[in-house]
Motif scaffolding. Structure first.
Motif, PDB file in Angstrom:
ATOM      1  N   GLY A   1      14.362   2.324  15.666  1.00  0.00           N
ATOM      2  CA  GLY A   1      15.585   2.995  15.820  1.00  0.00           C
ATOM      3  C   GLY A   1      15.700   4.008  14.714  1.00  0.00           C
ATOM      4  N   THR A   2      14.508   4.412  14.190  1.00  0.00           N
ATOM      5  CA  THR A   2      14.700   5.499  12.920  1.00  0.00           C
ATOM      6  C   THR A   2      13.387   6.439  13.028  1.00  0.00           C
ATOM      7  OG1 THR A   2      14.929   5.804  10.565  1.00  0.00           O
ATOM      8  CG2 THR A   2      13.257   3.909  11.314  1.00  0.00           C
ATOM      9  N   ARG A   3      13.776   7.603  12.428  1.00  0.00           N
ATOM     10  CA  ARG A   3      12.660   8.627  12.444  1.00  0.00           C
ATOM     11  C   ARG A   3      12.952   9.490  11.097  1.00  0.00           C
ATOM     12  NH1 ARG A   3      12.499  11.109  17.079  1.00  0.00           N
ATOM     13  NH2 ARG A   3      14.087  12.352  16.624  1.00  0.00           N
ATOM     14  N   PRO A   4      11.777   9.174  10.053  1.00  0.00           N
ATOM     15  CA  PRO A   4      10.709   8.600  10.033  1.00  0.00           C
ATOM     16  C   PRO A   4      10.977   6.920   9.806  1.00  0.00           C
ATOM     17  CG  PRO A   4      11.297   9.234   7.732  1.00  0.00           C
ATOM     18  CD  PRO A   4      12.381   9.691   8.479  1.00  0.00           C
ATOM     19  N   ALA A   5       9.736   6.215  10.513  1.00  0.00           N
ATOM     20  CA  ALA A   5       9.649   4.937  10.430  1.00  0.00           C
ATOM     21  C   ALA A   5       8.341   4.315   9.531  1.00  0.00           C
ATOM     22  CB  ALA A   5       9.481   4.090  11.800  1.00  0.00           C
ATOM     23  N   ILE A   6       8.530   3.149   9.166  1.00  0.00           N
ATOM     24  CA  ILE A   6       7.272   2.793   8.264  1.00  0.00           C
ATOM     25  C   ILE A   6       6.060   2.372   8.955  1.00  0.00           C
ATOM     26  CG2 ILE A   6       6.664   0.947   6.667  1.00  0.00           C
ATOM     27  CD1 ILE A   6       9.776   0.788   5.876  1.00  0.00           C
ATOM     28  N   ASP A   7       6.359   1.684  10.523  1.00  0.00           N
ATOM     29  CA  ASP A   7       5.219   1.157  11.021  1.00  0.00           C
ATOM     30  C   ASP A   7       4.360   2.389  11.623  1.00  0.00           C
ATOM     31  OD1 ASP A   7       5.553  -1.475  11.137  1.00  0.00           O
ATOM     32  OD2 ASP A   7       7.138  -1.431  12.775  1.00  0.00           O
ATOM     33  N   PRO A   8       4.660   3.465  11.990  1.00  0.00           N
ATOM     34  CA  PRO A   8       3.696   4.418  12.324  1.00  0.00           C
ATOM     35  C   PRO A   8       2.643   4.976  11.295  1.00  0.00           C
ATOM     36  CG  PRO A   8       5.764   5.411  12.604  1.00  0.00           C
ATOM     37  CD  PRO A   8       6.143   3.838  12.398  1.00  0.00           C
ATOM     38  N   MET A   9       3.425   4.832  10.190  1.00  0.00           N
ATOM     39  CA  MET A   9       2.511   5.313   8.826  1.00  0.00           C
ATOM     40  C   MET A   9       1.446   4.228   8.496  1.00  0.00           C
ATOM     41  SD  MET A   9       3.860   6.253   4.889  1.00  0.00           S
ATOM     42  CE  MET A   9       4.287   4.572   4.788  1.00  0.00           C
ATOM     43  N   PHE A  10       1.802   3.124   8.503  1.00  0.00           N
ATOM     44  CA  PHE A  10       1.072   1.813   8.316  1.00  0.00           C
ATOM     45  C   PHE A  10      -0.093   1.923   9.299  1.00  0.00           C
ATOM     46  CE2 PHE A  10       3.896  -1.242   5.604  1.00  0.00           C
ATOM     47  CZ  PHE A  10       3.888  -0.509   4.476  1.00  0.00           C
ATOM     48  N   ARG A  11       0.232   1.904  10.394  1.00  0.00           N
ATOM     49  CA  ARG A  11      -0.512   1.769  11.705  1.00  0.00           C
ATOM     50  C   ARG A  11      -1.691   2.823  11.489  1.00  0.00           C
ATOM     51  NH1 ARG A  11       3.147   1.530  15.240  1.00  0.00           N
ATOM     52  NH2 ARG A  11       3.042   3.673  15.954  1.00  0.00           N
ATOM     53  N   SER A  12      -1.216   4.029  11.497  1.00  0.00           N
ATOM     54  CA  SER A  12      -2.175   5.153  11.574  1.00  0.00           C
ATOM     55  C   SER A  12      -3.190   5.026  10.176  1.00  0.00           C
ATOM     56  CB  SER A  12      -1.272   6.432  11.375  1.00  0.00           C
ATOM     57  OG  SER A  12      -0.543   6.646  10.107  1.00  0.00           O
ATOM     58  N   ALA A  13      -2.486   4.653   9.040  1.00  0.00           N
ATOM     59  CA  ALA A  13      -3.490   4.523   7.942  1.00  0.00           C
ATOM     60  C   ALA A  13      -4.508   3.441   8.085  1.00  0.00           C
ATOM     61  CB  ALA A  13      -2.642   4.248   6.657  1.00  0.00           C
ATOM     62  N   ALA A  14      -4.108   2.310   8.665  1.00  0.00           N
ATOM     63  CA  ALA A  14      -5.040   1.402   8.783  1.00  0.00           C
ATOM     64  C   ALA A  14      -5.968   1.721   9.988  1.00  0.00           C
ATOM     65  CB  ALA A  14      -4.171   0.060   9.381  1.00  0.00           C
ATOM     66  N   GLN A  15      -5.913   2.241  10.910  1.00  0.00           N
ATOM     67  CA  GLN A  15      -6.770   2.850  12.021  1.00  0.00           C
ATOM     68  C   GLN A  15      -7.851   3.773  11.424  1.00  0.00           C
ATOM     69  OE1 GLN A  15      -3.917   3.712  15.121  1.00  0.00           O
ATOM     70  NE2 GLN A  15      -3.654   1.704  15.881  1.00  0.00           N
ATOM     71  N   SER A  16      -7.260   4.740  10.459  1.00  0.00           N
ATOM     72  CA  SER A  16      -7.910   5.577   9.995  1.00  0.00           C
ATOM     73  C   SER A  16      -8.955   5.108   8.876  1.00  0.00           C
ATOM     74  CB  SER A  16      -7.198   6.876   9.734  1.00  0.00           C
ATOM     75  OG  SER A  16      -6.217   7.470  10.763  1.00  0.00           O
ATOM     76  N   TYR A  17      -8.207   4.769   8.000  1.00  0.00           N
ATOM     77  CA  TYR A  17      -9.350   4.075   6.814  1.00  0.00           C
ATOM     78  C   TYR A  17      -9.615   2.683   6.540  1.00  0.00           C
ATOM     79  CZ  TYR A  17      -8.291   9.048   5.049  1.00  0.00           C
ATOM     80  OH  TYR A  17      -8.651  10.217   4.878  1.00  0.00           O
ATOM     81  N   GLY A  18      -8.942   1.704   7.581  1.00  0.00           N
ATOM     82  CA  GLY A  18      -9.433   0.493   7.548  1.00  0.00           C
ATOM     83  C   GLY A  18      -9.283  -0.371   6.198  1.00  0.00           C
ATOM     84  N   ARG A  19     -10.230  -0.942   5.700  1.00  0.00           N
ATOM     85  CA  ARG A  19     -10.142  -1.810   4.351  1.00  0.00           C
ATOM     86  C   ARG A  19      -9.998  -0.989   3.008  1.00  0.00           C
ATOM     87  NH1 ARG A  19     -15.753  -2.400   5.826  1.00  0.00           N
ATOM     88  NH2 ARG A  19     -15.350  -4.508   6.607  1.00  0.00           N
ATOM     89  N   ARG A  20      -9.928   0.469   3.277  1.00  0.00           N
ATOM     90  CA  ARG A  20      -9.529   1.191   2.008  1.00  0.00           C
ATOM     91  C   ARG A  20      -8.066   1.056   1.803  1.00  0.00           C
ATOM     92  NH1 ARG A  20     -12.830   6.543   3.384  1.00  0.00           N
ATOM     93  NH2 ARG A  20     -11.868   7.298   1.579  1.00  0.00           N
ATOM     94  N   VAL A  21      -7.324   0.798   2.731  1.00  0.00           N
ATOM     95  CA  VAL A  21      -5.756   0.904   2.546  1.00  0.00           C
ATOM     96  C   VAL A  21      -5.142  -0.330   2.004  1.00  0.00           C
ATOM     97  CG1 VAL A  21      -3.862   1.086   3.984  1.00  0.00           C
ATOM     98  CG2 VAL A  21      -5.686   1.978   4.761  1.00  0.00           C
ATOM     99  N   ILE A  22      -4.269   0.039   1.170  1.00  0.00           N
ATOM    100  CA  ILE A  22      -3.253  -0.822   0.448  1.00  0.00           C
ATOM    101  C   ILE A  22      -1.867  -0.598   1.089  1.00  0.00           C
ATOM    102  CG2 ILE A  22      -2.039  -1.848  -1.668  1.00  0.00           C
ATOM    103  CD1 ILE A  22      -4.612  -0.735  -3.176  1.00  0.00           C
ATOM    104  N   GLY A  23      -1.354  -1.689   1.643  1.00  0.00           N
ATOM    105  CA  GLY A  23       0.062  -1.502   2.493  1.00  0.00           C
ATOM    106  C   GLY A  23       1.146  -2.047   1.475  1.00  0.00           C
ATOM    107  N   VAL A  24       2.324  -1.636   1.113  1.00  0.00           N
ATOM    108  CA  VAL A  24       3.401  -1.988   0.314  1.00  0.00           C
ATOM    109  C   VAL A  24       4.691  -2.071   1.002  1.00  0.00           C
ATOM    110  CG1 VAL A  24       4.512  -1.853  -2.028  1.00  0.00           C
ATOM    111  CG2 VAL A  24       1.982  -1.254  -1.690  1.00  0.00           C
ATOM    112  N   VAL A  25       5.372  -3.204   1.139  1.00  0.00           N
ATOM    113  CA  VAL A  25       6.785  -3.309   1.474  1.00  0.00           C
ATOM    114  C   VAL A  25       7.778  -3.545   0.534  1.00  0.00           C
ATOM    115  CG1 VAL A  25       8.259  -4.359   3.000  1.00  0.00           C
ATOM    116  CG2 VAL A  25       5.966  -3.980   3.965  1.00  0.00           C
TER     117      VAL A  25
END
Length: 339
Positions: A99-123
């Motif tokens: 229900g929002t834009r910007p949203a957190i999930d697309p940023m997390f998802r795209s970073a994980a798919q592009s950089y894999g284990r190099r990513v640190i996700g923070v909630v």
């Protein structure tokens, strides 16, 4: 390789949390930081300036498409999703998620798919559960998951949901977040194999998208559910329920306005029927009866809305009454509700 991609998601209470976090980052941080905070489409865009006053790193709003620079903080723009691709940060006008834009999930998802284990996700602090599904994908790709201690968060729904559905690596208070990130981003990325990703399942059940009315499919990952429609709207269960509640309330207000208009129209027609010299085919009493029934139904609908307000805003009666009056005033000021 080190953990040079840090993605941070927050919502309610997030401005103060981001000030605390960013003030603790060193100017030589060997990582890029990407931040999404829930904002409305007309947000004034002062957050970059606010954070830049206390953050040793440069803080900017992400461009439409630009190269990623190490040691820089990128903020999601109002009404655009922040997407992290290999070597680039992109701002895109895609379908709303949760229900929002910007949203957190697309940023997390795209970073994980592009950089894999190099990513640190923070909630960090926030309501509902945006970021939970994306944090799960970061873990699937071998990244690190960090969540603010729910007892330390101003609003703890987002941290609680992330901890509930994702096997997070660190749960820390906000005061310990920056030192932990500084330590983690300097570590080499582990070379062992990725953890086995759970199978994403699609159920046979169909739901109607609150965003566009199209069909939605249900998906399962890390025991967390989310829903996606054909045009790309995504909702977690809590966000979908929240949107449905908003839609129900909006329709209740619209129905109340229509019932009041019907009552007024029938009273006018009854008055006209009495004043007509030539008579009318319908007796004035008929219109009076219709007006009373509409007024009675309107009173019932208003009582239901008041009951809903008592549930949404528990507290002293005078506070609840004030909030209800504010809701009525806002609703009556909308053009579609005017007679």
């Amino acid at each position: 390789m080190n953990h040079d991609i840090v993605v941070v998601g927050t919502s309610a209470g997030g401005v103060n949390a981001l000030q605390t976090l960013c003030s603790g980052l060193p100017k030589d941080l060997p990582s890029s930081v990407f931040i999404t905070i829930h904002t409305g489409p007309d947000a004034p865009g002062y957050l970059a300036e606010i954070l830049a006053r206390m953050c040793p790193l440069p803080v900017v709003y992400a461009g439409l498409r630009e190269e990623i620079q190490t040691g820089k903080v990128y903020l999601a723009r109002s009404n655009l999703h922040l997407i992290v691709k290999r070597g680039q940060v992109i701002s895109r006008f895609l379908a709303k998620e949760n229900g929002t834009r910007p949203a957190i999930d697309p940023m997390f998802r795209s970073a994980a798919q592009s950089y894999g284990r190099r990513v640190i996700g923070v909630v960090l602090t926030g309501n509902l559960d945006d970021g939970t599904a994306g944090l799960g994908i970061i873990k699937d790709e071998g990244g690190i998951a960090i969540v603010q201690d729910p007892n330390d968060a101003v609003f703890n729904s987002m941290p609680l949901n992330a901890i509930k559905f994702v096997k997070v690596d660190h749960v820390v208070p906000l005061s310990d977040m920056a030192p932990l990130l500084v330590d983690l981003v300097r570590r080499e990325v582990k070379s062992e194999g990725l953890p086995e990703s759970p199978v994403t399942e699609q159920s046979e059940r169909l739901f109607t998208c609150p965003g566009c009315g199209g069909p939605m499919h249900e998906y399962l990952n890390h025991n967390a559910l989310w829903y996606k429609c054909q045009v790309g709207h995504r909702f977690t269960p809590e966000a979908m329920m929240e949107k449905q509640n908003d839609d129900i309330e909006e329709r209740m207000w619209n129905l109340l306005a229509l019932l009041r208009q019907k009552a007024e129209l029938n009273r006018t027609m009854a008055s006209d029927a009495r004043c007509s010299r030539e008579g009318t085919p319908v007796h004035p009493d008929y219109f009076e009866t219709q007006a009373r029934e509409a007024q009675k139904a309107a009173a019932t609908m208003e009582a239901l809305l008041e009951e809903r307000g008592q549930t949404l805003f528990p507290g002293p009666p005078e506070k609840t009454a004030s909030k209800l009056e504010e809701m009525r005033r806002e609703r009556n000021e909308r053009p579609e509700s005017r007679a």
